[in-house]
Each structure stands twice: as structure tokens, then as C-alpha cells.
Design an enzyme around this catalytic site. Structure first.
Site, PDB file in Angstrom:
ATOM      1  N   ASP A  74       0.828  -1.198   0.000  1.00 24.69           N
ATOM      2  CA  ASP A  74       0.000   0.000   0.000  1.00 24.69           C
ATOM      3  C   ASP A  74       0.867   1.254   0.000  1.00 24.69           C
ATOM      4  O   ASP A  74       2.089   1.194   0.176  1.00 24.69           O
ATOM      5  CB  ASP A  74      -1.019  -0.025   1.147  1.00 24.69           C
ATOM      6  CG  ASP A  74      -0.366   0.057   2.513  1.00 24.69           C
ATOM      7  OD1 ASP A  74       0.385   1.016   2.749  1.00 24.69           O
ATOM      8  OD2 ASP A  74      -0.625  -0.826   3.350  1.00 24.69           O
TER       9      ASP A  74
HETATM   10  N1  URA Z   1      -0.199  -5.481   4.656  1.00 19.45           N
HETATM   11  C1  URA Z   1      -0.519  -4.174   4.663  1.00 19.45           C
HETATM   12  O1  URA Z   1      -1.237  -3.718   5.542  1.00 19.45           O
HETATM   13  N2  URA Z   1      -0.014  -3.392   3.714  1.00 19.45           N
HETATM   14  C2  URA Z   1       0.820  -3.854   2.746  1.00 19.45           C
HETATM   15  O2  URA Z   1       1.258  -3.078   1.908  1.00 19.45           O
HETATM   16  C3  URA Z   1       1.133  -5.212   2.752  1.00 19.45           C
HETATM   17  C4  URA Z   1       0.607  -6.011   3.714  1.00 19.45           C
END
Ligand code: URA
Length: 314
Positions: free
Chosen positions: A114
Site C-alpha cells: 500500500d
Molecule cells: N499489509 C498491509 O497492511 N499493507 C501492505 O502493503 C502489505 C501487507
């Protein structure tokens, strides 16, 4: 001259969109557009449906030009915070593709991170690898370093291991370790890949993730990459990516066993819809969306000249 007609849908061979993607023409969805726009021919015939399959020796053209599978390339990049895993975004939004040189911009990322998460992110044009890494039956481990908004209650570790209910299903960690001297910092290993899984699992327990970094995929780790720096993977690194540990596959086996046990006795209806909705509600109540637009800066250096800040170890 036509050598032979294209394979009808359902026959053996590779689906046309998959073939086009392997030629480096973009993701399968984009390749489907080429087909529906009537731009693709197979042995001289315009491909009429998305179900067309092709076999070795077929002459496949897009806009009249023959296309052939590109050499398979897989690379790993150290994604800085503030870069979106997407080919397009809002104006001013920085995209992970900006970190790659032109020759690699046709690769697809696998297992997104993310916006606010940093760490190892794979890109590939290999459909097989993409499938291996994203298919639920392949439990490739991903390891994360997590820093929470406050000290974590160690009594809750078992909740993460047993699993918390997210809208998609039961989200479980295969390993959780708390730093003995920094109780807000944890190492968490997942073998699933739900969207924002780490953040949502902690949110379900009432915690907010302040810092998140992916430090391992399969057995691939410790590459010493600076923020925004990438490495094209050779054979030995590629083998590490898909290494699956027994402990990662254990939860999937348990799930299958649990499902088998939960199967209703003949004559009784299996209505778990209510509980699934309940799970979604429970998750929603624990999950607050992190503030939008709070992008942090990342260097985006692809030369590797930027220095990576020291990793918070747990
Ligand atoms: N879990 C998350 O919360 N974000 C990521 O980018 C990957 C795994």
C-alpha cells in the site's frame, strides 16, 4: 496464407490474453481490450472471443505486427513510502512505475504494497510466476516489520495466529514476534495476501500501524537495496522467491480440514452467510481508515544513490 485456424475456445493451448501478456503487451486485462477491439489476428483470422487459445506455431499479430513472447524478466525493487502500486493515479500521485526505467515499465507488479508501506516489491512478465505468487494454494511467506501506535499486549499474539475475521475471510499470521525491548515493534510473517492485511489485522485488535516494511518474500531478503533501487533477479534469487515453508502451508491445510468438518450433515442447510456478514461488520468496527493524503516522501532513486534509513529491527 492461413496455416491453420485458431484453436476454438476450450481446446488445449494458451489463452490468447495470457499469450499477449507474455509478449510484454501489458496486463491480461489490457490484452483483452486488444482482442475485443479486433486488433488481434491468429493465423490471419481476427480473434473473435476472449476464449481463443493459441498453440506453438500459430501466427499471432497485433495491429498487423507479429508478436512473440518476451524473455522472462523478474525484478525486485525496494519501494519507498509514498509510491502507489498502480499504472495510473491521481494527479501528483507518485507511481511505482516511475521508479523503473523504460525497458521495465511493461512488467507487472506482484503482491502490491500500500501507499504508506515500504520494502520489497516484485515485478515480472512471467505469467507462471505471477500465478504462483498470487494463487491461494501457494503459500509464499511474506515477512513484515511493524511499528504500532502503542505497546502491543503480548496476550493478543495468539489472536493474530488463530486469525482475525476480515471481510474476505480469516486472516492469520504464521509467525508473530514482539521485540522484547520495544513492545510496539513486531515481526509478522504472513502466507496470505489480503489487501492491507497487516494494517487491518492490527486494526481489528484496536491498534494502528505507524510503520510497515516488507523485508522478505519467500526466502528472498537482505539484498541491501536502497530506497527505489531494484535488482533483476537471476536463477538463484528466483528460486528463493517461490520457496514455501511447511509452516506457511499449515494454515491452508487447517482451513481445508476445518471446512471439511464444517460441511453440513445431509439434509441440513449450510448457511454461513450471516457469520460472514458478521465478520465484515466486526472488522469494520475495528478498522479506521488511515488519513488520506498523508503521503510521505521517498527518494525514488533508481540509481541507488539514496541511502536507505536504518531499518527498525524488532
Ligand atoms: N499489509 C498491509 O497492511 N499493507 C501492505 O502493503 C502489505 C501487507
Amino acid at each position: 496464407m492461413k496455416s491453420r485456424p485458431s484453436s476454438p475456445s476450450g481446446a488445449a493451448g494458451l489463452r490468447l490474453n495470457k499469450y499477449l501478456a507474455s509478449c510484454g503487451l501489458g496486463a491480461r486485462r489490457k490484452c483483452e481490450d486488444f482482442i475485443t477491439e479486433g486488433r488481434v489476428t491468429v493465423n490471419g483470422d481476427i480473434a473473435q472471443s476472449l476464449g481463443v487459445r493459441v498453440r506453438p506455431g500459430d501466427d499471432i499479430r497485433v495491429d498487423g505486427r507479429t508478436v512473440r513472447p518476451a524473455e522472462e524478466v523478474t525484478l525486485v525493487i525496494y519501494k519507498p513510502k509514498g509510491y502507489l502500486c498502480s499504472r495510473s493515479g491521481l494527479t501528483k500521485q507518485r507511481l511505482v512505475y516511475e521508479l523503473l526505467p523504460e525497458e521495465f515499465k511493461t512488467l507487472n507488479y506482484v503482491g502490491r504494497l500500500d501507499l504508506e508501506t515500504k520494502g520489497l516489491l516484485l515485478f515480472t512478465n512471467s505469467g507462471a510466476l505471477h500465478q504462483t505468487l498470487t494463487h491461494p494454494s501457494h503459500s509464499v511467506e511474506k515477512e513484515y516489520e511493524v511499528r504500532l501506535d502503542r505497546d502491543f499486549d503480548p496476550k493478543l499474539i495468539h489472536r493474530l495466529i488463530k486469525g482475525v475475521h476480515l471481510a474476505e475471510g480469516l486472516a492469520r499470521a504464521v509467525v508473530v514476534r514482539q521485540h522484547p525491548k520495544a513492545p510496539a515493534c513486531l515481526t509478522m510473517v504472513l502466507a496470505q495476501g489480503y489487501n492491507r492485511q497487516v494494517r487491518r489485522m492490527f486494526a481489528a485488535l484496536g491498534y494502528k500501524v505507524r510503520e510497515l516494511e516488507r523485508v522478505r518474500i519467500g526466502n528472498l531478503q537482505g539484498l541491501g537495496l536502497a530506497q527505489g533501487q531494484y535488482k533483476v533477479l537471476g536463477k538463484s534469487d528466483l528460486a528463493k522467491v517461490t520457496q514455501v515453508s511447511d509452516r506457511a502451508t499449515a494454515p491452508a491445510r487447517e482451513d481445508a480440514e476445518a471446512q471439511r468438518r464444517a460441511r453440513p450433515a445431509p439434509g441440513r442447510s449450510a448457511s454461513d452467510g450471516g457469520s460472514a456478514r458478521g465478520a465484515a461488520r466486526r472488522e469494520e468496527s475495528g478498522y479506521r481508515k488511515p488519513g488520506a493524503g498523508s503521503r510521505n516522501s521517498g527518494t525514488g532513486s533508481r540509481s541507488g544513490s539514496s541511502r536507505r534509513p536504518p531499518r527498525k529491527r524488532t
